[in-house]
Design an enzyme around this catalytic site. Structure first.
Site, PDB file in Angstrom:
ATOM      1  N   ASP B  94       0.857  -1.192   0.000  1.00 30.70           N
ATOM      2  CA  ASP B  94       0.000   0.000   0.000  1.00 30.70           C
ATOM      3  C   ASP B  94       0.888   1.236   0.000  1.00 30.70           C
ATOM      4  OD1 ASP B  94      -2.116   1.630  -0.070  1.00 30.70           O
ATOM      5  OD2 ASP B  94      -2.990   0.986   1.823  1.00 30.70           O
ATOM      6  N   ASN B 201      -7.808  -1.710   7.585  1.00 32.69           N
ATOM      7  CA  ASN B 201      -7.668  -0.776   8.705  1.00 32.69           C
ATOM      8  C   ASN B 201      -7.875   0.684   8.287  1.00 32.69           C
ATOM      9  OD1 ASN B 201      -5.345  -0.491   7.229  1.00 32.69           O
ATOM     10  ND2 ASN B 201      -3.926  -0.794   8.923  1.00 32.69           N
ATOM     11  N   HIS B 202      -8.304   0.911   7.058  1.00 33.43           N
ATOM     12  CA  HIS B 202      -8.513   2.287   6.599  1.00 33.43           C
ATOM     13  C   HIS B 202      -9.826   2.846   7.138  1.00 33.43           C
ATOM     14  CE1 HIS B 202      -5.649   1.205   3.101  1.00 33.43           C
ATOM     15  NE2 HIS B 202      -5.016   1.504   4.220  1.00 33.43           N
ATOM     16  N   LEU B 204     -12.221   6.795   8.096  1.00 33.72           N
ATOM     17  CA  LEU B 204     -12.349   8.226   8.355  1.00 33.72           C
ATOM     18  C   LEU B 204     -13.005   8.342   9.726  1.00 33.72           C
ATOM     19  CD1 LEU B 204     -13.569  11.105   6.092  1.00 33.72           C
ATOM     20  CD2 LEU B 204     -14.602  10.770   8.335  1.00 33.72           C
ATOM     21  N   MET B 379     -10.246   1.863  16.464  1.00 30.57           N
ATOM     22  CA  MET B 379     -11.461   2.681  16.442  1.00 30.57           C
ATOM     23  C   MET B 379     -12.106   2.892  17.807  1.00 30.57           C
ATOM     24  SD  MET B 379     -14.026   0.076  14.530  1.00 30.57           S
ATOM     25  CE  MET B 379     -14.019  -1.666  14.904  1.00 30.57           C
ATOM     26  N   SER B 383      -6.056   8.243  18.939  1.00 26.41           N
ATOM     27  CA  SER B 383      -5.003   8.525  17.979  1.00 26.41           C
ATOM     28  C   SER B 383      -4.164   9.655  18.568  1.00 26.41           C
ATOM     29  CB  SER B 383      -5.596   8.958  16.637  1.00 26.41           C
ATOM     30  OG  SER B 383      -6.345   7.905  16.065  1.00 26.41           O
ATOM     31  N   HIS B 402       4.045   4.425  13.450  1.00 25.21           N
ATOM     32  CA  HIS B 402       2.950   4.793  12.538  1.00 25.21           C
ATOM     33  C   HIS B 402       1.570   4.413  13.053  1.00 25.21           C
ATOM     34  CE1 HIS B 402       2.220   0.690  11.369  1.00 25.21           C
ATOM     35  NE2 HIS B 402       1.486   1.014  10.341  1.00 25.21           N
TER      36      HIS B 402
END
Lengths: 150, 479
Positions: B94, B201-202, B204, B379, B383, B402
């Protein structure tokens, strides 16, 4: 153990397929089935349309990886799911540019267009990888192990 | 394997010629994280990284390290361009997977009453999920333009502003991209995927700044406690996956010719100056630009949704880009090695650039405090926003962690999630989640990850970044 088949196993981040069969072609076909079993419930897929394809590599391992990556390409761009595979591994032939043994295959995959009402695509597979890749023959039987980056 | 603890946060595997190591391997972790790291094969992978021709300094791994392909996730290796190699497996499938953070003028009570509608509308407007197709219908010429211009292309199409570009790593566009070095397959795979989040794991997330650790730096980044923010995590989708797949084959074919022998085929590489190496670099840059454009389009749609759902104008919302940073990429950067300035080929695979105060590549408005570094967690938890440090520049080629890093396999996560109403359990904790695939949601349960706080505490204590703020999610959309 059945004469040909596959099994899925988990690694920390990803999914692996181990496959076995009586010939190299058969073990490639089983690995492909295993990969599509990660993507979708194979029972929901009908083998309606044939999709011919070819793949080659430096050896049996990289040929298998190339084959699986070609199938992933077809899956994502044609929006199809596949469940049955017939694989013929070409014998070495210098004139055809297949001087290395076990490095080129021709296959037909059967499946159908993805229909949201019948197919739930469980996972996105980025690629079949070379990591811990294994294709080997022992006592006349073939075994393969491929790890998928999901 | 000999593993020496240098201090509470640094470990070293000394250079071992029998293993073919050209440099030592250094790992950033505390005792607890190291215990987890020892359980998978990632230590061997850091050591394998140390065998790559032309590697400079040490093969590095961040505290969120775990098993990857070729290099571990969390790996950083820097090569001399004249004697060293470039490796697609040292970047990952990716390409330019990365994170961007938008701040706002809003606080929780501005959003909470309309949160469900907001999340549902974000989910409706931003394509998510396996094989998600975007709303953008790109011609082949458009797609080439995307790979050449990156986020600049998106801004030229009306998705965002020049101000956004100033707050993206490399201005949202890597120079030297060459679409002729990208296969038609990659273009075909990517064509309908600009402006899609994807799966895995992507995500918004709508978040709240939960705690500020460094008031001054937070202020410079425009962040304050209680503020609403938006974090976007995605990459180059099928386009990047195909570029990596294609070039692994290219590298495998040429390694023998270049006399390169490696302990792991997935590390396949070519000399940096070789035609194959330069072709990969040009194609990798195309994929990186694809990802910058992808995150830029998603940003524009997120802003529209906020405007519509909250009935506010862009000026009142103030959804400005704090920063956008890549965590899977190869960059040509200047670093000081034993007192000498050198150009290096820096591979970051699941590691984030963390440039220090004063660095010319840090946007002028942040230059006094260091580059904003964005660390997404799972989630359910948190973060982080960090700032780059001089110590990172000296020790880790300006890199830090990261993310949280997986603790459970996807299989194990699913087993654990079985029978749980994940969406409702999160909702009970005030987190609204909308998702496409239930399997993805199960694989992504918070328990599947290490606690990002443990990871961030290590990089902060080791001095390779500074904690600035913690954010917690209140709205999540996933693939």
């Amino acid at each position: 153990m059945r004469s040909a088949g596959y099994r899925l196993f988990g690694t920390t981040a990803d999914v692996g397929v181990s496959a076995w069969g009586g010939s190299l072609g058969e073990v490639c076909a089983q690995a492909a089935r295993g990969m599509f079993a990660v993507l979708v419930d194979l029972r929901s897929v009908r083998a309606r349309e044939p999709y011919p394809l070819e793949a080659c590599g430096e050896d049996a391992g990289s040929m298998l990886v190339a084959f699986l990556n070609e199938l992933l390409f077809l899956h994502t761009t044609r929006e199809i799911v596949l469940r049955r595979f017939e694989v013929l591994v070409a014998s070495p032939d210098r004139r055809l540019g297949t001087a290395r043994p076990h490095s080129r295959l021709r296959a037909t995959a059967w499946g159908e267009a993805i229909e949201a009402s019948r197919h739930t695509i469980e996972t996105e597979i980025k690629a079949a990888t070379y990591h811990r890749l294994l294709v080997a023959r022992r006592n006349g039987r073939w075994r393969a192990r491929v790890i998928l980056d999901v | 394997m000999e593993l020496i603890q240098l201090d509470p946060y640094r470990w070293e595997v000394p250079q071992d010629h029998e293993r073919g190591m050209r440099v030592p391997a250094r790992i950033y972790a505390d005792d607890r994280l190291m215990a987890a790291i020892r359980n998978d094969q990632s230590l061997v992978q850091v050591v394998n990284g140390a065998t790559l021709p032309g590697i400079v300094g040490a093969s590095l791994a961040m505290p969120d390290m775990h098993f990857g392909y070729g290099l571990p996730i969390g790996g950083v290796v820097a090569m001399d361009p004249d004697t060293g190699v470039i490796s697609p497996g040292g970047t990952g499938y990716d390409i330019n997977c990365g994170v961007r953070l938008l701040r706002s003028n809003l606080v929780e009570q501005d959003v909470r009453p309309r949160l469900k509608t907001l999340v549902e509308e974000l989910f409706r407007r931003i394509p998510t999920g396996v094989g998600s197709r975007g709303k953008l219908k790109l011609s082949p010429a458009d797609e080439r333009a995307v790979t050449l211009r990156g986020a600049r292309w998106a801004v030229q199409q009306g998705y965002g502003s020049e101000a956004d570009l100033a707050c993206i790593e490399a201005g949202g566009c890597l120079e030297g991209a060459d679409p002729d070095k990208v296969s038609s397959k990659a273009f075909e795979r990517g064509r309908s995927q600009v402006g899609t989040l994807g799966s895995g794991n992507h995500f918004l997330e709508v978040q709240i700044v939960d705690e500020v650790f460094d008031e001054h730096i937070a202020n410079v980044f425009g962040l304050f406690a209680g503020q609403i923010a938006v974090l976007i995590h995605t990459g180059s989708r099928g386009f990047g996956h195909q570029v990596c797949t294609d070039y692994l084959v290219v590298m495998e074919r040429c390694m023998e010719r270049y006399g390169i022998q490696l302990p792991d085929r997935q590390l396949a590489c070519a000399p940096f100056r070789s035609p194959e190496g330069q072709d990969y670099l040009a194609a990798m840059r195309c994929a990186a630009n694809f990802a910058f454009a992808n995150r830029q389009c998603i940003t524009a749609w997120a802003r529209q949704v906020f405007e519509q759902v909250l009935g506010m104008g862009p000026r009142d919302l103030g959804l400005a880009l704090v920063y956008d940073v890549a965590h899977n990429i190869v960059k040509i950067e200047e670093h000081l090695v034993n007192g000498t300035r050198r150009q290096l080929v820096v591979h970051r695979k699941g590691a984030t650039r963390a440039f220090p105060p004063g660095h010319p590549e840090v946007p002028p408005q942040y230059r006094a405090v260091g580059q904003p570094t964005l660390i997404p967690g799972d989630m359910g938890r948190a973060s982080y926003v960090l700032a780059g440090t001089q110590r990172a520049m000296e020790e880790t080629f300006g890199s830090t962690c990261h993310g949280a890093g997986r603790a459970l396999s996807r299989h194990a996560a699913k087993r654990l999630a079985k029978g749980h109403a994940i969406q409702r359990e999160l909702e009970d904790r005030g987190i609204i989640v909308r998702y496409t695939g239930r399997a993805t949601l199960m694989e992504e349960i918070p328990e599947a990850y290490k606690d990002v706080t443990d990871v961030v505490n290590v990089v902060h204590a080791a001095g390779i970044s500074r904690k600035v703020a913690r954010l917690r999610p209140i709205g999540v959309i996933k693939g």
